[in-house]
Design a protein around this motif. Structure first.
Motif, PDB file in Angstrom:
ATOM      1  N   GLU A 133       1.093  -1.199  -0.048  1.00  0.00           N
ATOM      2  CA  GLU A 133       0.005   0.116   0.038  1.00  0.00           C
ATOM      3  C   GLU A 133       0.865   1.305  -0.039  1.00  0.00           C
ATOM      4  N   THR A 134       0.263   2.244  -0.426  1.00  0.00           N
ATOM      5  CA  THR A 134       0.769   3.733  -0.199  1.00  0.00           C
ATOM      6  C   THR A 134      -0.225   4.468   0.318  1.00  0.00           C
ATOM      7  N   GLY A 135       0.130   5.775   0.299  1.00  0.00           N
ATOM      8  CA  GLY A 135      -0.939   6.739   0.903  1.00  0.00           C
ATOM      9  C   GLY A 135      -0.367   8.102   0.961  1.00  0.00           C
ATOM     10  N   VAL A 136      -1.313   8.971   1.811  1.00  0.00           N
ATOM     11  CA  VAL A 136      -0.845  10.523   1.777  1.00  0.00           C
ATOM     12  C   VAL A 136      -0.935  10.407   3.296  1.00  0.00           C
ATOM     13  N   THR A 137      -0.010  11.788   3.549  1.00  0.00           N
ATOM     14  CA  THR A 137       0.278  12.337   4.989  1.00  0.00           C
ATOM     15  C   THR A 137       0.051  13.791   4.925  1.00  0.00           C
ATOM     16  N   ILE A 138      -0.604  14.321   5.859  1.00  0.00           N
ATOM     17  CA  ILE A 138      -0.785  15.762   6.094  1.00  0.00           C
ATOM     18  C   ILE A 138       0.331  15.966   7.048  1.00  0.00           C
ATOM     19  N   MET A 139       1.243  16.666   7.088  1.00  0.00           N
ATOM     20  CA  MET A 139       2.387  16.966   7.823  1.00  0.00           C
ATOM     21  C   MET A 139       2.560  18.475   8.145  1.00  0.00           C
ATOM     22  N   GLU A 140       3.438  18.694   9.154  1.00  0.00           N
ATOM     23  CA  GLU A 140       3.826  20.222   9.329  1.00  0.00           C
ATOM     24  C   GLU A 140       4.957  20.411   8.457  1.00  0.00           C
ATOM     25  N   VAL A 141       5.251  21.524   8.015  1.00  0.00           N
ATOM     26  CA  VAL A 141       6.285  21.742   7.153  1.00  0.00           C
ATOM     27  C   VAL A 141       7.390  22.247   8.030  1.00  0.00           C
ATOM     28  N   VAL A 142       8.476  21.765   7.929  1.00  0.00           N
ATOM     29  CA  VAL A 142       9.976  22.122   8.634  1.00  0.00           C
ATOM     30  C   VAL A 142      10.883  22.213   7.847  1.00  0.00           C
ATOM     31  N   PRO A 143      11.865  22.830   8.068  1.00  0.00           N
ATOM     32  CA  PRO A 143      13.258  23.183   7.180  1.00  0.00           C
ATOM     33  C   PRO A 143      13.730  21.815   6.452  1.00  0.00           C
ATOM     34  N   ALA A 144      13.797  20.890   7.450  1.00  0.00           N
ATOM     35  CA  ALA A 144      14.487  19.483   7.016  1.00  0.00           C
ATOM     36  C   ALA A 144      13.374  18.612   5.968  1.00  0.00           C
ATOM     37  N   LEU A 145      13.874  18.061   5.006  1.00  0.00           N
ATOM     38  CA  LEU A 145      13.074  17.428   3.979  1.00  0.00           C
ATOM     39  C   LEU A 145      12.240  16.328   4.803  1.00  0.00           C
ATOM     40  N   ASP A 146      10.901  16.751   4.384  1.00  0.00           N
ATOM     41  CA  ASP A 146       9.710  15.902   4.667  1.00  0.00           C
ATOM     42  C   ASP A 146       9.737  15.283   6.273  1.00  0.00           C
TER      43      ASP A 146
END
Length: 315
Positions: A133-146
């Motif tokens: 499976e795969t999917g999507v994540t809603i995440m906070e944006v920070v300077p480090a990649l993902d």
């Protein structure tokens, strides 16, 4: 629900459903950040991004800086006084001063089940790896990649016929719905609960390289089927046939139980599919293309091209 004042940062087709869904939900999109128009097509004329096209249809102000590191650019973004910034496949680095501008934070739609597959090509890497499976994540944006904390996620099964394109479309729709849900909660509660990513589970999805598209017929049928589907629509898997480059658009693992004595790359049957021997197992090639020609189903290809049992791909 109170409407949020949003800056939306996105560029390609993947981001369009999210922008459309946020407009539909009644939020105030005060600015759309998208990459500058790029040359495209045979005439190499400048072409607007899909996100820009949708924004203009809704009379939303569009801002297309080459970089967000320029203080003058940052000042223009600050003037919006946004509640939130939403990012979906924007493609430019967002510096810390910009991340800190929105009152309620900056949130991203990432096309994987984080912390698995941070980086540039999560959809393709997931398919290549044989993930169920795969999917999507809603995440906070920070300077480090993902690397930001996770707000919510939703999964999508990967079937034996999925391509990078079908997964892209499914995840794009899923991400849009998930982001609207998150913004509804944020508007009502003024904050979003988040969970830090487990750094010990992180994997990276490196950018696709064109060199990866060459087919090695000594690999297993399951691996080659995944590769062909992962590289549809880009960079498209390729092999040689009759001395010319042949592009493979669709293939599935053949379910034959009878062992076949054949060399890797050898055509063992022709009919609805072109059945080819691999290092292990057989593959059904369903759609392919020769230089200067159209993408054709195997049936149509067989009618118009010299191909027979015993012939080898990769010659």
């Amino acid at each position: 629900m109170a409407a949020l004042k949003i800056i939306f940062a996105g560029t390609p087709e993947f981001a369009v459903p999210a922008l459309a869904a946020l407009i539909e939900a009644g939020h105030h999109i005060a600015m759309v950040l998208t990459q500058p128009d790029r040359p495209a097509g045979r005439g190499m004329k400048l072409k607007a991004s899909p996100v820009k096209t949708l924004a203009l249809q809704h009379h939303i102000p569009v801002f297309q800086p080459e970089t967000l590191k320029d203080p003058a650019v940052q000042a223009q973004i600050a003037e919006v006084h946004a509640d939130v910034m939403i990012v979906a496949a924007y493609g430019l680095i967002i510096p810390t001063p910009v991340l800190e501008m929105p009152k309620l934070g900056c949130f991203n739609i990432h096309a994987s089940l984080l912390p698995r597959w941070r980086g540039a090509a999560p959809i393709q890497r997931s398919l290549l790896a044989g993930d169920a499976e795969t999917g999507v994540t809603i995440m906070e944006v920070v300077p480090a990649l993902d690397a930001g904390a996770m707000i919510s996620h939703a999964s999508l099964p990967i079937t034996e016929r999925d391509t990078a394109q079908t997964l892209h479309d499914g995840l794009s729709t899923l991400g849009a719905a998930l982001m609207v849900q998150a913004m509804q909660t944020l508007a009502q509660q003024g904050k979003l609960e988040s969970t830090p990513q487990d750094e010990s589970l992180v994997t990276y999805a490196a950018k696709l390289q064109k060199a990866e598209a060459d087919i090695d017929w000594s690999e297993s049928a399951s691996a080659l089927s995944r590769k062909i589907r992962a590289f549809n629509p880009f960079p498209v898997a390729q092999t040689k046939l009759n001395g010319e480059v042949c592009r493979l658009w669709m293939a599935t693992e053949a379910q034959s139980q009878t062992p076949v004595k054949a060399l890797a790359g050898e055509v063992v049957a022709i009919g609805d599919y072109i059945v080819v021997a691999c290092g292990e197992g057989l593959i059904n090639i369903e759609e392919l293309q020769m230089p200067g020609g159209k993408r054709l189903s195997a049936k149509d290809f067989i009618r118009g091209h010299a191909i027979s049992v015993g012939q080898r791909f990769g010659d």
